[in-house]
Design a protein around this motif. Structure first.
Motif, PDB file in Angstrom:
ATOM      1  N   MET A 325       0.755  -0.995  -0.118  1.00  0.00           N
ATOM      2  CA  MET A 325      -0.014   0.045   0.105  1.00  0.00           C
ATOM      3  C   MET A 325       0.933   1.328  -0.050  1.00  0.00           C
ATOM      4  O   MET A 325       2.079   1.361   0.670  1.00  0.00           O
ATOM      5  CB  MET A 325      -0.873  -0.113   1.193  1.00  0.00           C
ATOM      6  N   GLU A 326       0.202   2.360  -0.587  1.00  0.00           N
ATOM      7  CA  GLU A 326       0.981   3.482  -0.375  1.00  0.00           C
ATOM      8  C   GLU A 326       1.341   4.125   0.805  1.00  0.00           C
ATOM      9  O   GLU A 326       0.459   4.072   1.731  1.00  0.00           O
ATOM     10  CB  GLU A 326       0.344   4.767  -1.238  1.00  0.00           C
ATOM     11  N   GLN A 327       2.536   4.459   1.169  1.00  0.00           N
ATOM     12  CA  GLN A 327       3.192   4.801   2.352  1.00  0.00           C
ATOM     13  C   GLN A 327       4.101   6.122   2.173  1.00  0.00           C
ATOM     14  O   GLN A 327       4.995   6.026   1.479  1.00  0.00           O
ATOM     15  CB  GLN A 327       3.768   3.872   3.132  1.00  0.00           C
ATOM     16  N   TYR A 328       3.948   6.971   3.152  1.00  0.00           N
ATOM     17  CA  TYR A 328       4.887   8.310   2.914  1.00  0.00           C
ATOM     18  C   TYR A 328       4.370   8.952   4.261  1.00  0.00           C
ATOM     19  O   TYR A 328       3.270   8.943   4.603  1.00  0.00           O
ATOM     20  CB  TYR A 328       4.625   8.951   1.642  1.00  0.00           C
ATOM     21  N   SER A 358       3.870   1.940  -3.856  1.00  0.00           N
ATOM     22  CA  SER A 358       4.145   1.198  -2.296  1.00  0.00           C
ATOM     23  C   SER A 358       5.332   0.470  -2.531  1.00  0.00           C
ATOM     24  O   SER A 358       5.693  -0.304  -1.429  1.00  0.00           O
ATOM     25  CB  SER A 358       3.222  -0.023  -2.371  1.00  0.00           C
ATOM     26  N   ASN A 359       6.145   0.604  -3.591  1.00  0.00           N
ATOM     27  CA  ASN A 359       7.490  -0.300  -3.834  1.00  0.00           C
ATOM     28  C   ASN A 359       8.624   0.233  -2.621  1.00  0.00           C
ATOM     29  O   ASN A 359       8.486   1.399  -2.348  1.00  0.00           O
ATOM     30  CB  ASN A 359       7.849  -0.181  -5.187  1.00  0.00           C
ATOM     31  N   ALA A 360       9.316  -0.781  -2.218  1.00  0.00           N
ATOM     32  CA  ALA A 360      10.264  -0.517  -1.422  1.00  0.00           C
ATOM     33  C   ALA A 360      11.390   0.495  -2.061  1.00  0.00           C
ATOM     34  O   ALA A 360      11.741   0.481  -3.289  1.00  0.00           O
ATOM     35  CB  ALA A 360      11.085  -1.682  -0.635  1.00  0.00           C
ATOM     36  N   GLY A 361      12.078   1.522  -1.382  1.00  0.00           N
ATOM     37  CA  GLY A 361      13.086   2.088  -2.027  1.00  0.00           C
ATOM     38  C   GLY A 361      13.201   3.245  -1.139  1.00  0.00           C
ATOM     39  O   GLY A 361      12.791   3.453  -0.133  1.00  0.00           O
ATOM     40  N   GLU A 362      14.355   4.441  -1.542  1.00  0.00           N
ATOM     41  CA  GLU A 362      14.551   5.457  -1.056  1.00  0.00           C
ATOM     42  C   GLU A 362      14.111   6.827  -1.521  1.00  0.00           C
ATOM     43  O   GLU A 362      14.119   6.895  -2.798  1.00  0.00           O
ATOM     44  CB  GLU A 362      15.992   6.030  -0.659  1.00  0.00           C
ATOM     45  N   TYR A 363      13.195   7.522  -0.909  1.00  0.00           N
ATOM     46  CA  TYR A 363      12.404   8.629  -1.660  1.00  0.00           C
ATOM     47  C   TYR A 363      12.382   9.956  -0.816  1.00  0.00           C
ATOM     48  O   TYR A 363      13.005  10.184   0.235  1.00  0.00           O
ATOM     49  CB  TYR A 363      10.878   7.956  -1.733  1.00  0.00           C
ATOM     50  N   VAL A 364      12.025  10.793  -1.481  1.00  0.00           N
ATOM     51  CA  VAL A 364      11.852  12.195  -0.813  1.00  0.00           C
ATOM     52  C   VAL A 364      10.330  12.777  -0.910  1.00  0.00           C
ATOM     53  O   VAL A 364       9.886  12.587  -2.161  1.00  0.00           O
ATOM     54  CB  VAL A 364      12.693  13.274  -1.478  1.00  0.00           C
ATOM     55  N   ALA A 365       9.707  12.970   0.180  1.00  0.00           N
ATOM     56  CA  ALA A 365       8.515  13.522   0.235  1.00  0.00           C
ATOM     57  C   ALA A 365       8.592  14.891   0.120  1.00  0.00           C
ATOM     58  O   ALA A 365       9.355  15.719   0.517  1.00  0.00           O
ATOM     59  CB  ALA A 365       7.790  13.207   1.181  1.00  0.00           C
ATOM     60  N   ARG A 392      12.375  -3.238   2.648  1.00  0.00           N
ATOM     61  CA  ARG A 392      11.852  -4.519   2.099  1.00  0.00           C
ATOM     62  C   ARG A 392      11.403  -5.199   3.164  1.00  0.00           C
ATOM     63  O   ARG A 392      11.831  -5.232   4.328  1.00  0.00           O
ATOM     64  CB  ARG A 392      12.881  -5.165   1.347  1.00  0.00           C
ATOM     65  N   ARG A 393      10.201  -5.985   2.818  1.00  0.00           N
ATOM     66  CA  ARG A 393       9.571  -6.821   3.861  1.00  0.00           C
ATOM     67  C   ARG A 393      10.286  -8.216   4.130  1.00  0.00           C
ATOM     68  O   ARG A 393      10.787  -8.803   3.220  1.00  0.00           O
ATOM     69  CB  ARG A 393       8.141  -7.019   3.659  1.00  0.00           C
ATOM     70  N   PRO A 394      10.636  -8.665   5.459  1.00  0.00           N
ATOM     71  CA  PRO A 394      11.029  -9.836   5.641  1.00  0.00           C
ATOM     72  C   PRO A 394      10.321 -11.051   5.143  1.00  0.00           C
ATOM     73  O   PRO A 394       9.114 -10.943   5.163  1.00  0.00           O
ATOM     74  CB  PRO A 394      11.122  -9.941   7.229  1.00  0.00           C
ATOM     75  N   LEU A 395      10.871 -11.962   4.439  1.00  0.00           N
ATOM     76  CA  LEU A 395      10.219 -13.155   3.999  1.00  0.00           C
ATOM     77  C   LEU A 395      10.785 -14.345   4.300  1.00  0.00           C
ATOM     78  O   LEU A 395      12.129 -14.536   4.086  1.00  0.00           O
ATOM     79  CB  LEU A 395      10.057 -13.047   2.531  1.00  0.00           C
ATOM     80  N   LYS A 396      10.130 -15.242   4.839  1.00  0.00           N
ATOM     81  CA  LYS A 396      10.745 -16.575   5.585  1.00  0.00           C
ATOM     82  C   LYS A 396      10.204 -17.623   4.871  1.00  0.00           C
ATOM     83  O   LYS A 396       9.137 -17.899   4.632  1.00  0.00           O
ATOM     84  CB  LYS A 396      10.303 -16.758   6.927  1.00  0.00           C
ATOM     85  N   PRO A 397      11.260 -18.598   4.261  1.00  0.00           N
ATOM     86  CA  PRO A 397      10.798 -19.586   3.587  1.00  0.00           C
ATOM     87  C   PRO A 397      10.453 -20.784   4.619  1.00  0.00           C
ATOM     88  O   PRO A 397      11.047 -20.814   5.531  1.00  0.00           O
ATOM     89  CB  PRO A 397      12.113 -20.037   2.705  1.00  0.00           C
ATOM     90  N   TYR A 398       9.504 -21.706   4.223  1.00  0.00           N
ATOM     91  CA  TYR A 398       9.264 -22.963   4.930  1.00  0.00           C
ATOM     92  C   TYR A 398       8.779 -23.961   4.203  1.00  0.00           C
ATOM     93  O   TYR A 398       8.488 -23.761   2.996  1.00  0.00           O
ATOM     94  CB  TYR A 398       8.203 -22.411   6.052  1.00  0.00           C
TER      95      TYR A 398
END
Length: 652
Positions: A325-328, A358-365, A392-398
């Motif tokens: 989702m959009e976050q800023y 919504s993508n991960a990265g470095e931004y300027v508002a 980035r969101r942690p993702l755990k394999p199982y």
């Protein structure tokens, strides 16, 4: 091998591992495989067929031989004929960069994704005129396309004044003022008031005149200002004008009329040129009509109204975690008039601008005031930019327990595997690899979730390491019920054989996820199939188990657990024909025979009576508990009172 042969006018193959095409239907470009039938160690051209629905290319004709597997990427080229940028509405000049949001549609792929398929850059996007949006392909796309958009001029502010002068003296010069259009290119025209003078040159005869100043268009529309001045005859009297506060004062915008106020000894002066909005102004003082033969000296006063400074408060959160989702950061100001019109937009470092995503990265508002209801130029936003980051969101394999032979715990760090599969390391490794899933994919408020197919590139790997062999006769009954009662065995029985599976995600790339490795303990287990369960005796225990589990625990198959009786040794006394479980229930020990042990005689007390002890417990001769009430039915019973045990006969 360096192969280049045309397949159709819009497709050719390069042996360096890349395939380009423009007329083939496809979804997202992926790394694919094709098979070419080419003789070994030959550099031969190949004739290829490729359908829109298949991934394989096969040699035909005389070119046959061993198969070769070649990895290649399909690259979509962005051209004016293959992709289009959405239309862009005209925008108005506001002294800042314009970065209109656009979408890019490929003729064959449909809507492309910014940051994955392309990046956006802007050219000539500040000043009035024609700006340009350039879209450059990235990832599985190449090429650049562009679209122009219009930045419209806006209205500016301007003024002109001219001091009165005496006809016999030197004429005064026009004083143009315009912070918007500037004063470099201004033309003047003079027209008499009450006389017929009309010329671009300054008049010389006494009289009243109107000066018209035309300011050339820049980022602002052409601006025209007028003002009156008087040329006096030689007998005029000069009066000094005093300005309060002094000229060149900078006021701060407050929504009301503001300007320096004029005064002159003996005269009530009128004022024109007061301003409201931020900008540069010229206030002009004028004598009342009754004042004749008088000329004001210093009757004009330049001044400015500065934008009101507003501090943008960004809060303390500068890092977010990707959640689809959009976050800023939510910037805010304290001026109630501005709050409804404060808009937050986002850019990306490195010269590439992007809309809020919504993508991960470095931004300027960026905080901007955008509205026709208020004039944004009346405010100066302090700290209008704020750096932030979407991690980035942690993702755990199982390993998913979707396979019937697998069972895992709640933490997903332990997996029980059937003995047959556990013993075959190759099959186990392959099966584990096929059951790798990920915990942590984001879901937005519409219920849409990411998955491995649309979020990950590459494949995980599994390394499997077995522990040193142990004695397989040992076992662990692993159900909670088994832990409470030694008479019961669980449905799942563990052996001592274990292995460790390490899921490595090092070869996987993901824009929005941080892939972690995971270590899982694999335990060999034998599962009790209740449909084949039969009585099984192990030492002094008996219960129904499958033949596999009975054999694993070194038990012995029997016909009926209920028929199993034993000689039960209680201290130094022995009772024959008692059930195994009943013997343990009364604290006895099973023994093979009572021949060498005295048998308890009826009514023979074993120990002295202690009246302070709890009530006695009664059992039948099979050891079945009968409670604390003394039986009344005829028969022989066992009475246990503390450490005293005796048989009691009851007759009619």
């Amino acid at each position: 091998m360096n192969i280049e042969n045309k397949i159709n006018p819009n497709f050719f193959a390069l042996g360096h591992g890349t395939r380009f095409y423009s007329e083939m239907q496809r979804k997202k470009p992926k790394m694919r495989k094709f098979i070419s039938h080419i003789p070994d160690n030959k550099e031969l051209p190949i004739a290829c067929l490729m359908s829109q629905s298949k991934k394989n290319i096969t040699g035909q004709g005389v070119y046959e031989g061993n198969q070769r597997i070649i990895n290649f990427a399909i690259i979509g080229t962005l051209t004016a004929s293959s992709a289009t940028i959405s239309e862009i509405d005209p925008v108005s000049y506001n002294s800042t960069e314009h970065k209109p949001s656009v979408t890019v549609t490929h003729a064959e792929e449909g809507l492309l994704t910014e940051g994955i398929d392309y990046t956006i850059s802007y050219i000539n996007n500040i000043n009035a005129g024609t700006g340009r949006v350039e879209v450059t392909g990235i990832g599985n796309h190449s090429g650049t396309i562009s679209r122009e958009f219009t930045i419209q001029r806006i209205d500016g502010a301007c003024s002109v004044t001219m001091e009165d002068f005496i006809a016999s003296g030197d004429p005064s010069a026009p004083v143009p003022v315009s912070a918007s259009n500037g004063t470099e290119n201004v033309t003047y025209f003079y027209q008499g008031i009450g006389n017929n003078y009309s010329n671009a040159n300054i008049p010389a005869n006494a009289g009243t005149y109107m000066i018209t100043a035309t300011f050339e268009a820049t980022n602002y529309n052409q601006c025209i200002a007028t003002n009156a001045f008087t040329i006096h005859s030689g007998d005029a009297t000069f009066v000094d004008v005093v300005w309060t506060p002094s000229c060149d004062t900078a006021f701060t915008y407050n929504g009301a009329m503001q300007s320096p106020q004029p005064s002159a000894t003996g005269y009530a002066l009128s004022l024109s040129g007061a301003g409201i909005n931020a900008g540069n102004y010229t206030a002009t003082a004028a004598l009342p009509p009754s004042a004749t033969g008088v000329m004001l000296k210093n009757h004009t006063c330049p001044y400015a109204i500065s934008p009101k400074p507003l501090q943008v408060n960004w809060g303390s959160q500068s890092e977010f975690e990707y959640n689809k989702m959009e976050q800023y950061p939510q910037g805010s100001v304290e001026d109630p008039a501005v709050i409804p019109y404060l808009i937050i937009t986002k850019g990306q470092r490195g010269g590439v601008s992007m809309p809020i995503t919504s993508n991960a990265g470095e931004y300027v508002a960026y905080a901007q005031i955008i509205s026709d209801a208020i004039n944004a130029s009346n405010y100066n936003l302090l700290t209008p930019a704020f750096d932030y980051k979407i991690n980035r969101r942690p993702l755990k394999p199982y390993i998913a327990e979707t396979f019937s032979e697998f069972e895992s715990n709640a933490a997903k760090d332990t997996l029980w595997v059937s003995a047959e599969i556990f013993a075959d390391s190759a099959s186990l490794s392959k099966l584990l690899h096929s059951l790798i899933f990920y915990e942590g994919f984001a879901t937005n408020t519409q219920g849409e979730s990411d998955n491995a197919e649309n979020s990950l590139e590459g494949e995980p790997s599994i390394s499997l390491e077995y522990e040193a062999p142990a004695v397989r006769a040992r076992f662990i009954a692993s159900s909670p019920q088994a832990a409470r009662s030694p008479m019961l065995l669980s449905r799942r029985t563990e052996t001592t054989q274990k292995a460790t599976a390490v899921i490595s995600s090092g070869s996987i790339t993901a824009d929005n996820y941080l892939l972690n490795s995971n270590q899982i303990t694999i335990i060999e287990a034998v599962y009790d199939d209740r449909s084949t369960a039969k009585p099984c005796q192990r030492e002094n225990h008996c219960t129904e188990l499958s033949p596999e589990v009975c054999a694993l625990i070194q038990g012995t198959a029997v016909d009926d657990c209920a028929a199993l009786t034993t000689s039960c040794l209680i201290d130094s006394f022995c009772i024959t024909g008692m059930l195994l479980a009943s013997c343990q229930e009364i604290g006895g020990t099973s023994t093979a025979s009572c021949q060498a042990t005295p048998i308890i005689q009826p009514q023979q007390p074993l120990y002295g009576r202690d009246s302070s002890r709890p009530p006695p417990l009664y059992y039948d001769l099979k050891g079945t508990p009968l409670g604390t009430q003394k039986p009344t039915a005829p028969g022989v019973y066992i009475e246990k009172h503390g450490t005293q045990i005796k048989q009691i006969p009851l007759f009619r």
